[in-house]
Every structure is written in structure tokens, then in C-alpha cells.
Design a protein around this motif. Structure first.
Motif, PDB file in Angstrom:
ATOM      1  N   ILE A  85     103.252  15.591 -55.445  1.00 38.43           N
ATOM      2  CA  ILE A  85     103.576  14.389 -54.688  1.00 38.43           C
ATOM      3  C   ILE A  85     102.342  14.038 -53.858  1.00 38.43           C
ATOM      4  N   ALA A  86     101.833  12.827 -54.051  1.00 38.98           N
ATOM      5  CA  ALA A  86     100.651  12.382 -53.313  1.00 38.98           C
ATOM      6  C   ALA A  86     100.927  11.009 -52.714  1.00 38.98           C
ATOM      7  N   THR A  87     100.103  10.624 -51.749  1.00 36.84           N
ATOM      8  CA  THR A  87     100.254   9.325 -51.094  1.00 36.84           C
ATOM      9  C   THR A  87      98.927   8.583 -51.136  1.00 36.84           C
ATOM     10  N   GLY A  88      98.980   7.308 -51.486  1.00 37.04           N
ATOM     11  CA  GLY A  88      97.776   6.488 -51.471  1.00 37.04           C
ATOM     12  C   GLY A  88      97.303   6.256 -50.052  1.00 37.04           C
ATOM     13  N   THR A  89      95.994   6.342 -49.828  1.00 36.33           N
ATOM     14  CA  THR A  89      95.462   6.180 -48.471  1.00 36.33           C
ATOM     15  C   THR A  89      94.483   5.007 -48.373  1.00 36.33           C
ATOM     16  N   THR A  90      93.302   5.145 -48.929  1.00 32.39           N
ATOM     17  CA  THR A  90      92.284   4.091 -48.807  1.00 32.39           C
ATOM     18  C   THR A  90      91.760   3.683 -50.181  1.00 32.39           C
ATOM     19  N   ARG A  91      91.236   2.470 -50.248  1.00 31.50           N
ATOM     20  CA  ARG A  91      90.657   1.986 -51.504  1.00 31.50           C
ATOM     21  C   ARG A  91      89.196   2.419 -51.618  1.00 31.50           C
ATOM     22  N   PHE A  92      88.725   2.517 -52.838  1.00 33.46           N
ATOM     23  CA  PHE A  92      87.305   2.821 -53.056  1.00 33.46           C
ATOM     24  C   PHE A  92      86.779   2.044 -54.259  1.00 33.46           C
ATOM     25  N   ARG A  93      85.450   1.931 -54.303  1.00 33.89           N
ATOM     26  CA  ARG A  93      84.781   1.380 -55.482  1.00 33.89           C
ATOM     27  C   ARG A  93      84.110   2.524 -56.222  1.00 33.89           C
ATOM     28  N   LEU A  94      84.346   2.588 -57.527  1.00 36.55           N
ATOM     29  CA  LEU A  94      83.769   3.633 -58.364  1.00 36.55           C
ATOM     30  C   LEU A  94      82.351   3.224 -58.763  1.00 36.55           C
ATOM     31  N   LEU A  95      81.365   4.037 -58.379  1.00 40.00           N
ATOM     32  CA  LEU A  95      79.963   3.718 -58.643  1.00 40.00           C
ATOM     33  C   LEU A  95      79.444   4.394 -59.906  1.00 40.00           C
ATOM     34  N   SER A  96      79.856   5.641 -60.122  1.00 43.37           N
ATOM     35  CA  SER A  96      79.426   6.365 -61.320  1.00 43.37           C
ATOM     36  C   SER A  96      80.400   7.505 -61.571  1.00 43.37           C
ATOM     37  N   VAL A  97      80.316   8.070 -62.773  1.00 47.71           N
ATOM     38  CA  VAL A  97      81.232   9.158 -63.153  1.00 47.71           C
ATOM     39  C   VAL A  97      80.433  10.324 -63.709  1.00 47.71           C
ATOM     40  N   ASP A  98      80.748  11.521 -63.227  1.00 46.90           N
ATOM     41  CA  ASP A  98      80.153  12.760 -63.720  1.00 46.90           C
ATOM     42  C   ASP A  98      81.178  13.445 -64.615  1.00 46.90           C
ATOM     43  N   ALA A  99      80.836  13.605 -65.889  1.00 47.87           N
ATOM     44  CA  ALA A  99      81.755  14.223 -66.847  1.00 47.87           C
ATOM     45  C   ALA A  99      81.291  15.609 -67.259  1.00 47.87           C
ATOM     46  N   SER A 100      80.432  16.243 -66.468  1.00 45.76           N
ATOM     47  CA  SER A 100      79.871  17.538 -66.854  1.00 45.76           C
ATOM     48  C   SER A 100      80.806  18.710 -66.585  1.00 45.76           C
ATOM     49  N   GLY A 101      81.824  18.518 -65.744  1.00 43.18           N
ATOM     50  CA  GLY A 101      82.733  19.601 -65.403  1.00 43.18           C
ATOM     51  C   GLY A 101      84.022  19.551 -66.203  1.00 43.18           C
ATOM     52  N   PRO A 102      85.030  20.294 -65.754  1.00 47.98           N
ATOM     53  CA  PRO A 102      86.299  20.330 -66.488  1.00 47.98           C
ATOM     54  C   PRO A 102      87.114  19.055 -66.352  1.00 47.98           C
ATOM     55  N   TYR A 103      86.819  18.236 -65.324  1.00 43.65           N
ATOM     56  CA  TYR A 103      87.497  16.953 -65.129  1.00 43.65           C
ATOM     57  C   TYR A 103      86.494  15.951 -64.572  1.00 43.65           C
ATOM     58  N   LEU A 104      86.832  14.678 -64.653  1.00 44.35           N
ATOM     59  CA  LEU A 104      85.919  13.640 -64.189  1.00 44.35           C
ATOM     60  C   LEU A 104      85.783  13.677 -62.669  1.00 44.35           C
ATOM     61  N   VAL A 105      84.567  13.477 -62.200  1.00 42.50           N
ATOM     62  CA  VAL A 105      84.291  13.371 -60.765  1.00 42.50           C
ATOM     63  C   VAL A 105      83.537  12.064 -60.540  1.00 42.50           C
ATOM     64  N   GLY A 106      84.013  11.272 -59.608  1.00 38.89           N
ATOM     65  CA  GLY A 106      83.395   9.981 -59.367  1.00 38.89           C
ATOM     66  C   GLY A 106      82.567   9.955 -58.101  1.00 38.89           C
ATOM     67  N   LYS A 107      81.485   9.205 -58.145  1.00 40.26           N
ATOM     68  CA  LYS A 107      80.759   8.869 -56.922  1.00 40.26           C
ATOM     69  C   LYS A 107      81.366   7.554 -56.441  1.00 40.26           C
ATOM     70  N   VAL A 108      81.933   7.553 -55.243  1.00 41.49           N
ATOM     71  CA  VAL A 108      82.692   6.393 -54.770  1.00 41.49           C
ATOM     72  C   VAL A 108      82.246   5.983 -53.374  1.00 41.49           C
ATOM     73  N   GLU A 109      82.507   4.726 -53.043  1.00 39.53           N
ATOM     74  CA  GLU A 109      82.309   4.251 -51.680  1.00 39.53           C
ATOM     75  C   GLU A 109      83.607   3.614 -51.200  1.00 39.53           C
ATOM     76  N   GLU A 110      83.966   3.908 -49.962  1.00 39.93           N
ATOM     77  CA  GLU A 110      85.206   3.361 -49.405  1.00 39.93           C
ATOM     78  C   GLU A 110      85.078   1.860 -49.212  1.00 39.93           C
ATOM     79  N   LEU A 111      86.142   1.127 -49.534  1.00 38.46           N
ATOM     80  CA  LEU A 111      86.164  -0.316 -49.334  1.00 38.46           C
ATOM     81  C   LEU A 111      86.802  -0.631 -47.983  1.00 38.46           C
ATOM     82  N   PRO A 112      86.170  -1.480 -47.202  1.00 40.82           N
ATOM     83  CA  PRO A 112      86.738  -1.816 -45.888  1.00 40.82           C
ATOM     84  C   PRO A 112      87.993  -2.661 -46.037  1.00 40.82           C
TER      85      PRO A 112
END
Length: 239
Positions: free
Chosen positions: A105-132
Motif C-alpha cells: 500500500i503506497a500513497t502518491g506524494t509529489t510529481r516529478f519529471r523523468l530525465l533519464s533511466v538507468d537500466a543497469s540494475g535489477p529494476y529501472l532507476v530514474g533520474k528525476v526532478e520534482e515539479l513545483p
């Protein structure tokens, strides 16, 4: 300011303030949840929810014993398969099953913009910036119009006559909170929901909602009446 967040792509849109139940069975996302659970107690367990673009390949369902690569099902460039505006989700509870799956169970908190994605690990990791979150001019007046349009829409959705109104639920006075509540509670396609999530400010989101609510109410008025639960019931999101 940017940060790295583990990503959980879904075929739906998460809004700030919305509760998200997830049945986590795929190995890569089990790893994601396990890594979050292994963090110190005082560290928020956060991940990014991003909607998969329409027409893009969705990660296949695999047997639990068959590992999936981080980018499997998303093509050579995962960024192209995902919408670039998403929502941070914070874990409220995670129940581990004996077979390694999780009920989350999770809750949405803040919006972000996805800048890039790292797929080198077991799951995707994004570089993101918070949207005001900004309100924009005229949000209050638009909010009043959205409340009226949303009530008409709800009545059509429930098959109720305009002249026989049941007790109406209270809606928030805050235009921003209202805009996200209406976005989450309306039965819309992913593209429309994504448009609302990505709106530049509250005023723009309310203006788009007014347009969508009028459109959907007009459509519902031409359809046979259906109980609201038939149109709004949604299963727990699988991964």
C-alpha cells in the motif's frame, strides 16, 4: 534539484494524495520492494510511478522463478516507453508473502519529471526532478465550476436523475487538492489522466477537468443508466 528513484511502471496514472494498492509478484519489483524495506527505518521508502505510453510494449508476466531484466518489455530505450511526468509513491505498508511476493500500500506524494533511466540494475532507476505545485490565476473561480460539473458527472455516472439528489459528499475547498481528487475519481483513459497529472499548474488542471467532465457527462447522458460501481470498480494494480 535532481535525485535517483527506483521506478515502477504501470498501465495507470498515480496522483498526489491517491492511495495505490499493488500486488508485487514479478522478480524485479520484488527486488525493488525488498531494497526499500531494507533501508533504515527513518528513511522514507519512496519509488516513482510512471505510466507506460499507449502502444508501447508492456513488460511480460513471467514465472516467479524466471528473472526479468530491468528493461525487459520496454525496448532499447525505456524512456521512450514511459510518460515523462510521474508521481512519487511512499510505502505505507508492505506485507511479505511466504513465496516472496508483496502486498503493498503506497500513497502518491509529489510529481516529478523523468530525465533519464538507468537500466543497469535489477529494476529501472530514474533520474528525476520534482515539479513545483503552483496555483495559477483564477483557480478559485474554476474550482467552483469544476465542483458543479463533477457533481453532474457523478449523478450521470450513478444513473441518478438531476431532480432526485442524494446527500452530496463534501469536496475540498483547496483548488489543488480538489483538482487531484477529481482527477483520481473520474473514469478517464490513461491519456486524459496523464494530461491532468502533467498540467503546468492547478488552474490548467481545473480547466482541462472542466472540459473532460462536460465531455464525459454528455457521453453518459446518451448511454443507458449503469450503477456507478460497474464503471468505477478497479482491481489492485498488478506489476
Amino acid at each position: 534539484m535532481t535525485e535517483r528513484l527506483p521506478l515502477f511502471p504501470l498501465g495507470s496514472v498515480l496522483f498526489p494524495g491517491l492511495v495505490l494498492p499493488l500486488h508485487v509478484f514479478e522478480e524485479r519489483y520484488r527486488r525493488l520492494v525488498a531494497d526499500l524495506e531494507a533501508q533504515p527505518e527513518d528513511v522514507p521508502r519512496r519509488f516513482g510511478v510512471v505510466a507506460i505510453r499507449d502502444g508501447q510494449e508492456v513488460a511480460p508476466v513471467r514465472d516467479t522463478d524466471e528473472p526479468a531484466g530491468a528493461a525487459d518489455g520496454f525496448g532499447p530505450d525505456p524512456v521512450r516507453a514511459l510518460h515523462t511526468v510521474g508521481c512519487v509513491a511512499e510505502v505505507a505498508s508492505a506485507q511479505a508473502r511466504p513465496d516472496g511476493r508483496f502486498e503493498l500500500i503506497a500513497t502518491g506524494t509529489t510529481r516529478f519529471r523523468l530525465l533519464s533511466v538507468d537500466a543497469s540494475g535489477p529494476y529501472l532507476v530514474g533520474k528525476v526532478e520534482e515539479l513545483p505545485e503552483t496555483e495559477g490565476p483564477g483557480a478559485g473561480a474554476l474550482a467552483a465550476g469544476v465542483v458543479q460539473a463533477f457533481r453532474r458527472y457523478q449523478k450521470r455516472l450513478a444513473g441518478a436523475r438531476e431532480s432526485t439528489l442524494a446527500a452530496e459528499q463534501e469536496l475540498p475547498d483547496d483548488p489543488r487538492v480538489l483538482s487531484y481528487l477529481v482527477a483520481a475519481a473520474s473514469v478517464l483513459e490513461v491519456a486524459d489522466r496523464q494530461r491532468l497529472l502533467a498540467a503546468a499548474d492547478t488552474t490548467e488542471r481545473l480547466a482541462v477537468e472542466l472540459e473532460l467532465l462536460r465531455r464525459e457527462t454528455a457521453v453518459l447522458s446518451r448511454l443507458p443508466s449503469l450503477p456507478a460501481w460497474e464503471l468505477t470498480r478497479a482491481a489492485v494494480n498488478p506489476n
